[in-house]
Design a protein around this motif. Structure first.
Motif, short mmCIF file in Angstrom:
data_model
loop_
_atom_site.label_atom_id
_atom_site.label_comp_id
_atom_site.label_asym_id
_atom_site.label_seq_id
_atom_site.Cartn_x
_atom_site.Cartn_y
_atom_site.Cartn_z
N LYS A 126 0.83 -1.20 0.00
CA LYS A 126 0.00 0.00 0.00
C LYS A 126 0.87 1.27 0.00
CE LYS A 126 -3.69 -2.55 0.31
NZ LYS A 126 -3.04 -3.87 0.30
N ASN A 127 0.47 2.24 -0.82
CA ASN A 127 1.11 3.54 -0.83
C ASN A 127 0.10 4.58 -1.31
OD1 ASN A 127 1.11 3.46 -3.72
ND2 ASN A 127 3.04 2.34 -3.67
N LEU A 128 0.53 5.83 -1.40
CA LEU A 128 -0.34 6.90 -1.88
C LEU A 128 -0.19 7.12 -3.38
CD1 LEU A 128 0.35 9.47 1.00
CD2 LEU A 128 -1.70 8.06 0.71
N SER A 129 1.04 7.02 -3.86
CA SER A 129 1.31 7.33 -5.27
C SER A 129 0.57 6.41 -6.22
CB SER A 129 2.82 7.25 -5.54
OG SER A 129 3.32 5.94 -5.26
N GLY A 130 0.31 5.18 -5.81
CA GLY A 130 -0.36 4.23 -6.69
C GLY A 130 -1.86 4.41 -6.76
N LYS A 131 -2.43 5.26 -5.91
CA LYS A 131 -3.87 5.44 -5.86
C LYS A 131 -4.31 6.88 -6.14
CE LYS A 131 -5.25 1.27 -4.77
NZ LYS A 131 -6.22 0.52 -5.59
N ILE A 132 -3.38 7.74 -6.52
CA ILE A 132 -3.71 9.15 -6.72
C ILE A 132 -4.42 9.35 -8.06
CG2 ILE A 132 -1.52 9.80 -7.80
CD1 ILE A 132 -1.63 12.36 -6.04
N SER A 133 -5.37 10.27 -8.08
CA SER A 133 -6.10 10.57 -9.31
C SER A 133 -5.16 11.12 -10.38
CB SER A 133 -7.20 11.60 -9.03
OG SER A 133 -7.77 12.08 -10.22
N SER A 134 -5.43 10.74 -11.62
CA SER A 134 -4.64 11.25 -12.75
C SER A 134 -5.27 12.49 -13.38
CB SER A 134 -4.50 10.16 -13.82
OG SER A 134 -5.77 9.78 -14.31
N GLU A 135 -6.34 12.99 -12.77
CA GLU A 135 -7.04 14.17 -13.29
C GLU A 135 -6.16 15.41 -13.17
OE1 GLU A 135 -11.19 16.50 -12.13
OE2 GLU A 135 -10.96 14.37 -11.66
N VAL A 136 -6.20 16.27 -14.17
CA VAL A 136 -5.44 17.52 -14.13
C VAL A 136 -6.09 18.47 -13.12
CG1 VAL A 136 -4.76 19.56 -15.47
CG2 VAL A 136 -4.62 17.29 -16.50
N VAL A 137 -5.28 19.09 -12.28
CA VAL A 137 -5.79 19.99 -11.24
C VAL A 137 -6.21 21.31 -11.87
CG1 VAL A 137 -5.22 21.23 -9.13
CG2 VAL A 137 -4.35 18.92 -9.48
N ILE A 138 -7.43 21.72 -11.57
CA ILE A 138 -7.97 22.97 -12.10
C ILE A 138 -7.07 24.14 -11.68
CG2 ILE A 138 -9.92 24.59 -12.03
CD1 ILE A 138 -11.72 22.13 -11.47
N GLY A 139 -6.69 24.95 -12.66
CA GLY A 139 -5.90 26.13 -12.39
C GLY A 139 -4.40 25.92 -12.39
N TYR A 140 -3.97 24.64 -12.47
CA TYR A 140 -2.54 24.35 -12.45
C TYR A 140 -2.03 23.68 -13.72
CZ TYR A 140 -2.29 25.50 -7.46
OH TYR A 140 -2.30 26.16 -6.26
N GLY A 141 -2.90 23.02 -14.45
CA GLY A 141 -2.47 22.37 -15.69
C GLY A 141 -1.57 21.18 -15.48
N LYS A 142 -1.55 20.64 -14.26
CA LYS A 142 -0.73 19.48 -13.92
C LYS A 142 -1.55 18.55 -13.04
CE LYS A 142 3.58 22.14 -13.95
NZ LYS A 142 4.77 22.59 -13.15
N THR A 143 -1.15 17.30 -12.96
CA THR A 143 -1.82 16.36 -12.07
C THR A 143 -1.37 16.59 -10.64
OG1 THR A 143 -0.11 14.65 -12.24
CG2 THR A 143 -1.88 14.63 -13.92
N ALA A 144 -2.13 16.06 -9.70
CA ALA A 144 -1.74 16.17 -8.29
C ALA A 144 -0.39 15.50 -8.05
CB ALA A 144 -2.81 15.54 -7.41
N ASP A 145 -0.15 14.39 -8.72
CA ASP A 145 1.14 13.70 -8.57
C ASP A 145 2.29 14.60 -9.00
OD1 ASP A 145 2.78 11.04 -8.37
OD2 ASP A 145 3.21 11.78 -10.39
N GLU A 146 2.14 15.27 -10.12
CA GLU A 146 3.20 16.17 -10.60
C GLU A 146 3.42 17.32 -9.62
OE1 GLU A 146 2.90 15.80 -15.45
OE2 GLU A 146 1.31 16.88 -14.39
N LEU A 147 2.34 17.88 -9.11
CA LEU A 147 2.47 18.99 -8.17
C LEU A 147 3.15 18.55 -6.88
CD1 LEU A 147 -1.03 20.67 -8.60
CD2 LEU A 147 1.17 21.61 -9.34
N VAL A 148 2.72 17.43 -6.33
CA VAL A 148 3.29 16.95 -5.07
C VAL A 148 4.79 16.70 -5.21
CG1 VAL A 148 3.34 14.97 -3.50
CG2 VAL A 148 1.15 16.03 -4.10
N ARG A 149 5.19 16.10 -6.29
CA ARG A 149 6.62 15.84 -6.50
C ARG A 149 7.41 17.14 -6.64
NH1 ARG A 149 7.71 10.34 -7.60
NH2 ARG A 149 5.80 9.08 -7.81
#
Length: 432
Positions: A126-149
């Protein structure tokens, strides 16, 4: 949780009124027996298939809630006296956890010992990265995974600066954004909230409910409902907790329910969204978000055991999902109010930019979180307007200036948007 019993009784009455008389889209009854149950007061359900066994299991969700909570604890600790610098890999060990690390959780249960605090002993893989949404974050143009990293990179770099390490500056970017809050709130939306609503509740009606999953004591539908409840993060006997307890410290939102002298993270601990529900109930008037959500989860799970109709189950699914959304939205309102208060103190003896940075990031991060439910009450256009108003960093305009008045006016418009979407009372909009 002022009136959970009333919420459960209402749900029970609803089941009695609807049960047995609605054959529209019935859920497959299969061979799982015909005995029906009443709605329990705690999240406890026996197996329909294996006598003496529970049918409830969501240990993986417990681990992910722990990892999310522990990531914030780790980052927060970088801002405290005596902190040591951290690398991106140090942050990734929580976000992209691997069982080979065999780490212990940083979370505690106050003065009580815990049954198990190694992630991999609670649940493996179990981890977080494998379950994170791939949806682009409104106003950022990036996914949550990209932003968090990206945010991990900034924090790790800041921690190498002796002037920033051990202070809130270590997790604050050059524009004043509190990244420990942004990471935590965005992940609450993009992992547990998204998984609960967009994955498990969203696909529920296609699940099999007549026979057990091979080698298990539950059906596919039962298990997926449980996993959604696990992401909500409530203790099994959530109804025993008052709003004050849920809003309090760790010793308040844990309870040794079975009297074994230990706290079990899987059943006797309240995480994230379940605590936020109590906070908004405590600070609000005429709301019982915690009770409403728990009642929906109990009623829906009971309907699944009793093999109720798809329509009945779908109704409880939407109540649970919309209840969690209202908790997040009410929390956005709370932090809009805090941000406005912090801004009004700029240039005075009470100025506290650390608090302003924190509260702005909590407001913004929870606004990001709102986008992740397919059942959402707020529209795409309303979300886009909120993000346009809030921008991507806090404002430090001087009170009394035209620029300051413009920012305040726009934030008041943000509150109007939230009230339009959710119908919150004027009293709660002002006082949350």
């Amino acid at each position: 949780m002022r009136s959970l019993k009333c919420s459960v009784l209402f749900a029970s009455a609803l089941l009695i009124a609807c049960g047995g008389g609605d054959d529209d889209n019935p859920v497959d009854s299969g061979s799982g027996g015909s005995t029906t149950i009443d709605i329990p007061t705690a999240y406890v359900f026996d197996s329909r298939f294996n006598d003496g066994e529970s049918s409830v299991a969501y240990s993986g969700q417990t681990v992910r809630n722990l990892l999310l909570q522990d990531l914030k604890i780790f980052i927060d600790n970088l801002g405290k006296e005596g902190a040591e610098s951290a690398s991106v890999d140090d942050l990734l060990q929580f976000y992209a956890y691997d069982d080979g690390l065999n780490l212990e959780s940083l979370s505690t249960a106050g003065d009580m010992p815990v049954v198990e605090n190694r992630y991999s002993s609670i649940s493996t893989g179990k981890n977080l990265s494998g379950k994170i949404s791939s949806e682009v974050v409104i106003g950022y143009g990036k996914t949550a995974d990209e932003l968090v990293r990206e945010w991990f990179e900034i924090i790790a770099a800041n921690s190498q600066d002796a002037d920033k390490l051990g202070t809130p500056a270590v997790y604050t970017d050059d524009n004043g954004v509190d990244l420990t809050q942004m990471i935590n709130k965005v992940l609450i939306g993009a992992v547990p909230y998204y998984q609960a609503t967009g994955v498990y509740l969203g696909g529920l009606l296609e699940d099999e409910n007549g026979s057990p999953v091979e080698g298990k004591s539950y059906t596919e539908m039962e298990h997926h409902w449980d996993e959604a409840f696990g992401y909500f993060g409530a203790a099994r006997d959530y109804s025993r907790y008052s709003d004050d307890q849920l809003a309090g410290g760790v010793g308040d939102y844990t309870f040794d329910s079975n009297g074994d002298g230990q706290i079990d993270f899987k059943s006797e601990y309240n995480f994230g969204l379940s605590r936020n529900a109590g906070k908004r109930d405590k600070g609000g008037s005429g709301v019982n978000l915690s009770g409403d959500i728990f009642a929906a989860f109990l009623a829906g799970r009971t309907l699944i055991v009793n093999q109720g109709s798809a329509g009945e189950i779908a109704a409880q699914r939407e109540l649970a999902a919309n209840g969690m959304e209202k908790v997040i939205a009410a929390t956005v309102v709370h932090y809009v109010n805090d941000t406005l208060s912090d801004m009004a103190a700029l240039g005075t003896a009470d100025e506290n930019r650390v608090n302003l940075n924190k509260h702005w990031a909590e407001m913004k991060g929870f606004t990001v979180a709102l986008q992740y439910s397919p059942f959402r009450l707020i529209s795409q256009g309303q979300l886009e307007e909120l993000h346009s108003i809030m921008g991507q960093a806090p404002s430090y305009e001087a009170p009394g200036s035209d620029a300051y008045d413009g920012v305040v006016s726009s934030y008041m418009r943000a509150k109007d948007v939230l009230q339009e979407a959710y119908g919150f009372s004027a009293d709660n909009m002002a006082n949350w």
